[in-house]
Design a protein around this motif. Structure first.
Motif, short mmCIF file in Angstrom:
data_model
loop_
_atom_site.label_atom_id
_atom_site.label_comp_id
_atom_site.label_asym_id
_atom_site.label_seq_id
_atom_site.Cartn_x
_atom_site.Cartn_y
_atom_site.Cartn_z
N HIS A 90 0.83 -1.21 0.00
CA HIS A 90 0.00 0.00 0.00
C HIS A 90 0.87 1.25 0.00
N ASN A 91 1.88 1.29 0.85
CA ASN A 91 2.75 2.46 0.91
C ASN A 91 3.58 2.62 -0.36
N GLN A 92 3.91 1.51 -0.99
CA GLN A 92 4.65 1.60 -2.25
C GLN A 92 3.76 2.17 -3.36
N MET A 93 2.48 1.78 -3.36
CA MET A 93 1.54 2.34 -4.32
C MET A 93 1.38 3.84 -4.10
N ARG A 94 1.32 4.24 -2.83
CA ARG A 94 1.22 5.67 -2.52
C ARG A 94 2.45 6.42 -3.01
N LEU A 95 3.62 5.85 -2.79
CA LEU A 95 4.86 6.49 -3.23
C LEU A 95 4.91 6.61 -4.75
N ALA A 96 4.50 5.55 -5.43
CA ALA A 96 4.49 5.57 -6.90
C ALA A 96 3.58 6.66 -7.42
N VAL A 126 -3.33 -0.25 -9.46
CA VAL A 126 -1.90 -0.41 -9.76
C VAL A 126 -1.68 -0.42 -11.27
N ILE A 127 -2.51 -1.15 -11.98
CA ILE A 127 -2.35 -1.25 -13.44
C ILE A 127 -2.56 0.11 -14.09
N LEU A 128 -3.59 0.84 -13.66
CA LEU A 128 -3.83 2.16 -14.23
C LEU A 128 -2.67 3.10 -13.92
N GLY A 129 -2.19 3.07 -12.69
CA GLY A 129 -1.06 3.92 -12.33
C GLY A 129 0.18 3.59 -13.14
N ALA A 130 0.45 2.29 -13.30
CA ALA A 130 1.61 1.88 -14.09
C ALA A 130 1.48 2.32 -15.54
N ALA A 131 0.28 2.25 -16.08
CA ALA A 131 0.05 2.69 -17.45
C ALA A 131 0.24 4.19 -17.58
N ARG A 132 -0.28 4.94 -16.63
CA ARG A 132 -0.11 6.40 -16.66
C ARG A 132 1.37 6.77 -16.57
N ALA A 133 2.13 6.05 -15.74
CA ALA A 133 3.55 6.33 -15.61
C ALA A 133 4.27 6.05 -16.92
#
Length: 248
Positions: A90-96, A126-133
């Motif tokens: 969870h904290n890693q997702m927040r950091l990303a 997570v998948i959406l965030g990774a795609a946006r990145a």
């Protein structure tokens, strides 16, 4: 009078039921809305309608803008501190997410890639965030590779945001034949100004004069009725559209 009140409650429930069907929500929402029209409508509004509405997204954008102007690095510092103290998924997702918002796209990608290898690898957020990145880091094809399966497997997850992101990824990757239908579908379902501008840009690039004229009328109508804050939020997109049209 009680009958009028009951009728109003059912009208509200019908409105939310239509929204549920149009946005691909699970069918149990219909049962909840019509079995308990008052309570069901309140729950649907709080759980589904408001979190995915443009009003809520604009409020989030405004809040982030204010925070970034006051202390640009605060969220990254706090997220990094939390992850260093407790290195949970969870904290890693927040950091990303914080790194991505701060424009540190390569660092955000690294964190999201780590999340994709962990227990939340199939989490739509997570998948959406990774795609946006990936898209922000100049890798639109890689972004589309994540977004297309996400849209297919989780059609009720942020459908407007995912559809717009996928359309943009296709366009940035040069896949115009895929970008147009994707953007048009997003516009038809949700009618958001961002999707309309992207569709107008697509129509301009691909010489679709009829579609361009249609979307420009809708965009002009929306701009006339926007408040100053909404116009400011979309200023960059409007400038991009105006610049593209000036080159015709």
């Amino acid at each position: 009078m009680p009958f009028i009140g009951l009728a109003l409650h059912f009208l509200v429930a019908i409105f939310f039921a239509i929204h549920a069907m149009r946005t691909g929500r699970p069918m149990y929402w219909l049962l909840i809305l019509f079995s308990f029209p008052i309570l069901g409508s309140i729950v649907y509004f709080a759980v589904v309608f408001l979190p995915h509405s443009r009003i809520e997204r604009q409020a989030r954008m405004a809040g982030r803008s204010i925070q970034k102007s006051l202390d640009p690095g605060r969220e990254v510092r706090e997220a990094q501190r939390a992850f260093d103290l407790t290195p949970t998924a969870h904290n890693q997702m927040r950091l990303a997410a914080a790194l991505l918002e701060a424009g540190q796209t390569a660092e955000a990608m690294a964190q999201y890639d780590a999340c994709l290898q962990g227990p939340f690898a199939s989490d739509p957020e997570v998948i959406l965030g990774a795609a946006r990145a990936r898209a922000a880091n100049g890798q639109p094809e890689a972004a589309a590779t994540l977004l297309a399966p996400l849209q297919a497997r989780h059609p009720s997850f942020r459908p407007e945001e995912v559809g717009l992101a996928l359309g943009r990824a296709y366009a940035a990757a040069g896949r115009e034949a895929d970008a147009g239908p994707q953007l048009e579908q997003t516009v038809e379902r949700f009618g958001g100004i961002e999707a309309r501008i992207e569709l107008a840009l697509w129509a301009h690039r691909n010489g679709d004069a009829v579609l361009l004229e249609r979307e420009m009328k809708e965009i002009a109508h929306a701009r006339r009725h926007m408040n100053a804050h909404s116009r400011d939020l979309h200023r960059a997109l409007f400038q991009q559209l105006d610049a593209a049209l000036a080159q015709r």
